[in-house]
Design a protein around this motif. Structure first.
Motif, PDB file in Angstrom:
ATOM      1  N   LEU A  99       3.205  -0.663   7.526  1.00 33.73           N
ATOM      2  CA  LEU A  99       2.971  -0.789   5.779  1.00 33.73           C
ATOM      3  C   LEU A  99       4.633  -0.895   5.244  1.00 33.73           C
ATOM      4  CD1 LEU A  99       0.515  -0.997   3.925  1.00 33.73           C
ATOM      5  CD2 LEU A  99       0.915   1.752   3.691  1.00 33.73           C
ATOM      6  N   GLU A 100       5.472  -0.274   5.729  1.00 28.94           N
ATOM      7  CA  GLU A 100       6.857  -0.403   5.209  1.00 28.94           C
ATOM      8  C   GLU A 100       7.011  -2.022   5.512  1.00 28.94           C
ATOM      9  OE1 GLU A 100      10.721   0.517   3.534  1.00 28.94           O
ATOM     10  OE2 GLU A 100       8.653   0.973   2.900  1.00 28.94           O
ATOM     11  N   ALA A 101       6.887  -2.524   6.772  1.00 20.96           N
ATOM     12  CA  ALA A 101       7.158  -3.899   6.604  1.00 20.96           C
ATOM     13  C   ALA A 101       6.348  -4.748   5.823  1.00 20.96           C
ATOM     14  CB  ALA A 101       6.944  -4.223   8.148  1.00 20.96           C
ATOM     15  N   VAL A 102       5.284  -4.543   5.249  1.00 19.39           N
ATOM     16  CA  VAL A 102       4.495  -5.311   4.483  1.00 19.39           C
ATOM     17  C   VAL A 102       5.055  -5.339   3.216  1.00 19.39           C
ATOM     18  CG1 VAL A 102       2.397  -5.526   3.121  1.00 19.39           C
ATOM     19  CG2 VAL A 102       2.260  -5.168   5.790  1.00 19.39           C
ATOM     20  N   ARG A 103       5.564  -4.199   2.939  1.00 20.27           N
ATOM     21  CA  ARG A 103       6.283  -4.040   1.594  1.00 20.27           C
ATOM     22  C   ARG A 103       7.689  -4.737   1.453  1.00 20.27           C
ATOM     23  NH1 ARG A 103      10.346  -1.266  -1.022  1.00 20.27           N
ATOM     24  NH2 ARG A 103      11.006  -0.318   1.143  1.00 20.27           N
ATOM     25  N   ASP A 130      -1.301  -1.677  -2.126  1.00 19.54           N
ATOM     26  CA  ASP A 130      -0.360  -1.076  -2.865  1.00 19.54           C
ATOM     27  C   ASP A 130       1.123  -1.355  -2.458  1.00 19.54           C
ATOM     28  OD1 ASP A 130      -2.399   0.683  -3.955  1.00 19.54           O
ATOM     29  OD2 ASP A 130      -2.124   2.144  -1.919  1.00 19.54           O
ATOM     30  N   ALA A 131       1.278  -1.693  -1.176  1.00 14.66           N
ATOM     31  CA  ALA A 131       2.687  -2.439  -0.501  1.00 14.66           C
ATOM     32  C   ALA A 131       3.154  -3.553  -1.102  1.00 14.66           C
ATOM     33  CB  ALA A 131       2.596  -2.365   0.855  1.00 14.66           C
ATOM     34  N   LEU A 132       1.973  -4.415  -1.685  1.00 22.05           N
ATOM     35  CA  LEU A 132       2.333  -5.776  -2.543  1.00 22.05           C
ATOM     36  C   LEU A 132       2.371  -5.656  -3.897  1.00 22.05           C
ATOM     37  CD1 LEU A 132       0.163  -8.253   0.134  1.00 22.05           C
ATOM     38  CD2 LEU A 132       2.652  -7.726   0.036  1.00 22.05           C
ATOM     39  N   ASP A 133       2.088  -4.518  -4.372  1.00 27.19           N
ATOM     40  CA  ASP A 133       1.944  -4.397  -5.795  1.00 27.19           C
ATOM     41  C   ASP A 133       0.870  -5.362  -6.472  1.00 27.19           C
ATOM     42  OD1 ASP A 133       4.005  -2.454  -6.076  1.00 27.19           O
ATOM     43  OD2 ASP A 133       5.783  -4.236  -6.114  1.00 27.19           O
ATOM     44  N   VAL A 134      -0.358  -5.347  -5.726  1.00 26.43           N
ATOM     45  CA  VAL A 134      -1.378  -5.790  -6.217  1.00 26.43           C
ATOM     46  C   VAL A 134      -2.237  -4.870  -7.332  1.00 26.43           C
ATOM     47  CG1 VAL A 134      -3.838  -6.803  -6.176  1.00 26.43           C
ATOM     48  CG2 VAL A 134      -1.926  -7.032  -4.230  1.00 26.43           C
ATOM     49  N   GLU A 151     -12.858   3.176  -9.765  1.00 27.02           N
ATOM     50  CA  GLU A 151     -11.488   2.673  -9.348  1.00 27.02           C
ATOM     51  C   GLU A 151     -11.211   3.206  -8.052  1.00 27.02           C
ATOM     52  OE1 GLU A 151      -9.484   0.735 -11.597  1.00 27.02           O
ATOM     53  OE2 GLU A 151     -11.494   0.484 -12.563  1.00 27.02           O
ATOM     54  N   SER A 152     -10.247   2.189  -7.353  1.00 20.89           N
ATOM     55  CA  SER A 152      -9.479   2.548  -5.943  1.00 20.89           C
ATOM     56  C   SER A 152      -8.658   3.781  -6.234  1.00 20.89           C
ATOM     57  CB  SER A 152      -8.662   1.305  -5.486  1.00 20.89           C
ATOM     58  OG  SER A 152      -8.090   1.771  -4.646  1.00 20.89           O
ATOM     59  N   THR A 153      -8.600   4.756  -5.315  1.00 17.44           N
ATOM     60  CA  THR A 153      -8.007   5.820  -5.496  1.00 17.44           C
ATOM     61  C   THR A 153      -7.008   5.866  -4.267  1.00 17.44           C
ATOM     62  OG1 THR A 153      -9.585   7.271  -4.783  1.00 17.44           O
ATOM     63  CG2 THR A 153      -9.406   6.870  -7.052  1.00 17.44           C
ATOM     64  N   THR A 154      -7.102   4.900  -3.378  1.00 17.00           N
ATOM     65  CA  THR A 154      -6.172   5.020  -2.006  1.00 17.00           C
ATOM     66  C   THR A 154      -5.063   5.677  -2.505  1.00 17.00           C
ATOM     67  OG1 THR A 154      -7.751   3.221  -1.215  1.00 17.00           O
ATOM     68  CG2 THR A 154      -5.665   3.728  -0.135  1.00 17.00           C
ATOM     69  N   ALA A 155      -4.593   6.535  -1.561  1.00 13.05           N
ATOM     70  CA  ALA A 155      -3.189   7.197  -1.814  1.00 13.05           C
ATOM     71  C   ALA A 155      -2.286   6.134  -0.837  1.00 13.05           C
ATOM     72  CB  ALA A 155      -3.181   8.542  -1.302  1.00 13.05           C
ATOM     73  N   ALA A 195      -9.827  -5.693  -2.705  1.00  9.26           N
ATOM     74  CA  ALA A 195      -9.602  -6.224  -1.355  1.00  9.26           C
ATOM     75  C   ALA A 195      -9.570  -7.661  -1.475  1.00  9.26           C
ATOM     76  CB  ALA A 195     -10.741  -5.602  -0.562  1.00  9.26           C
ATOM     77  N   ILE A 196     -10.248  -8.271  -2.391  1.00 10.54           N
ATOM     78  CA  ILE A 196     -10.430  -9.811  -2.475  1.00 10.54           C
ATOM     79  C   ILE A 196      -9.117 -10.204  -2.977  1.00 10.54           C
ATOM     80  CG2 ILE A 196     -11.264 -11.547  -3.734  1.00 10.54           C
ATOM     81  CD1 ILE A 196     -14.096  -9.967  -3.698  1.00 10.54           C
ATOM     82  N   ALA A 197      -8.693  -9.577  -4.253  1.00  9.17           N
ATOM     83  CA  ALA A 197      -7.156  -9.858  -4.581  1.00  9.17           C
ATOM     84  C   ALA A 197      -6.161  -9.718  -3.771  1.00  9.17           C
ATOM     85  CB  ALA A 197      -6.966  -8.846  -5.878  1.00  9.17           C
TER      86      ALA A 197
END
Length: 426
Positions: free
Chosen positions: A246-250, A334-338, A3-7, A347-349
């Motif tokens: 990244l905050e801008a993406v969110r 994470d920023a887009l709540d995927v 599973e992705s564990t990216t913080a 990453a594909i999603a």
């Protein structure tokens, strides 16, 4: 596959050798009602102002009130509304000549990206001799320009905080940029009230361009700067650009659809003003890359808005870079709540989620919808490769084969990953 564990980005410790760089105006004001600060911001820099205003903006009651407030503050204002979309170079030089007759001490830009970029270029040509072409590219501006006060009325280009202005030159087959930290405005006033009621296409194309700025700055190359010399305008992804990007993406990802669908509501405009401002801060040093490089020849050929082109191209660029940017795409997820999942699959999603956002706000799905023919693609790839400051900023080398793949996918409206093999739009 684990599973992705990216913080989240804000929880991650800097990697060894990491660096940060931001270049900003002396002051940035953000919030409803900040336009009232315009007289003070201008009068601190001079009492004779040349105001570059979008022609529609110049018809609004608030613009008349702003001019009256400048006059009450002792500022003499000469107004030009000769803002031509996409800024043909002859129109820039025409406005600069008008400005010379007014002998201003400060230039004020009020409007969308074209108005703000025009204000920057007028400030440049008032301080340094033409033709404008001598300043194309990076770090070619030899000294200070006239001070600039930037007041955006759309949430998109981030031009109020960036060192870039983009020009359409008929002697070239693509748009060109004038890029120098000397073009960064001295004052930025970001009042979201000014964007309330903007038409849906304006909001969509400006907003998605801001989103592209944020995403591309976050997926840019990682460089190792030589601090003993002048830095390039775009230094690649860094600690500070990543934080605001990244905050801008969110923020943009959560609010752009609402801003397009509800043009009269202030709340989504406030969010988009904030997100666009952050995205401008991010790409002002992190830089953009392939979506912008390819849009230059596409936009010049199709006469379509800049944001439409960059937004259309972004999913195909991300798909082409996906194998090398899985960690970054997961953080964008994470920023887009995927939803979480194995890193490669997620990453594909994320690419699919970006594609859905582009689709939902009405951006065309393919270059074919813009009237581009397949026969034009090789020339677009060739011209894009010539935009070296952008193609060299991508996370992987921008080979002719890579650009061919991006353009072919964008023309057909299809991406190649297993989870996204259907057209964007039926």
């Amino acid at each position: 596959m684990s599973e992705s564990t990216t913080a989240p980005a804000e929880a991650a410790a800097p990697a060894p050798g990491a660096f940060g760089l931001l270049r900003l105006p002396e002051s940035v004001l953000l919030g409803a009602g900040t336009l009232r600060a315009l007289p003070t911001a201008v009068s601190e820099l001079g009492t004779n102002a040349f105001v570059v205003a979008d022609p529609f903006v110049a018809t609004t009651p608030w613009f008349a009130e702003a001019l009256a407030a400048l006059e009450a503050a002792g500022v003499r204002a000469t107004v030009s509304t000769d803002v031509v979309p996409e800024l043909p170079v002859d129109s820039i030089e025409r406005v600069a000549e008008t400005a010379r007759g007014a002998s201003p001490e400060v230039v004020v830009g009020i409007g969308g990206g074209s108005a703000l970029d025009l204000a920057k270029l007028v400030a440049l040509l008032l301080a340094h001799p033409g033709p404008l072409s001598r300043y194309y590219g990076e770090n070619a501006v030899p000294g200070a320009v006239l001070p600039i006060v930037a007041v955006p009325t759309t949430a998109g280009t981030g031009s109020e905080v960036t060192p870039v202005a983009v020009v359409s030159d008929p002697e070239r087959e693509l748009k060109v940029g004038v890029s120098s930290p000397r073009l960064i405005p001295r004052r930025a006033i970001v009042d979201p009230v000014l964007a309330v009621g903007a038409p849906a296409p304006v909001t969509a194309f400006a907003g998605i361009d801001a989103f592209v700025h944020a995403v591309e700055s976050f997926t840019a190359r990682r460089a190792a700067p030589d601090w003993s010399t002048t830095q390039p305008v775009f230094v690649g992804r860094n600690l500070l650009s990543s934080l605001v990007g990244l905050e801008a993406v969110r923020v943009i990802g959560a609010n752009l659809r609402d801003a397009v669908r509800n043009p009269g509501e202030l709340a989504p405009r406030e969010a988009m003003a904030y997100g666009s401002l952050l995205a401008g801060m991010a790409f002002a040093t992190g830089g953009t890359h392939l979506s912008h490089a390819v849009q230059y020849p596409v936009g010049a050929a199709t006469k379509t808005p800049h944001g439409l082109g960059t937004g259309l191209l972004l999913p195909y660029v991300l798909e082409a870079l996906r194998p090398e940017t899985v960690p970054e795409l997961n953080m964008i997820g994470d920023a887009l709540d995927v939803p979480p999942g194995p890193a490669e699959e997620r990453a594909i999603a994320v690419v699919a989620a970006v594609r859905d956002l582009v689709h939902d706000i009405g951006v065309p799905a393919s270059l074919a919808e813009l009237g581009v023919t397949r026969e034009q693609l090789p020339r677009f790839a060739e011209l894009s490769l010539g935009v070296t400051r952008l193609v060299q900023n991508a996370a992987v080398p921008a080979t002719p084969e890579l650009l061919d793949a991006v353009l072919e996918a964008a023309w057909s409206g299809r991406v190649t990953s297993d989870a996204a093999t259907t057209p964007v739009r039926n």
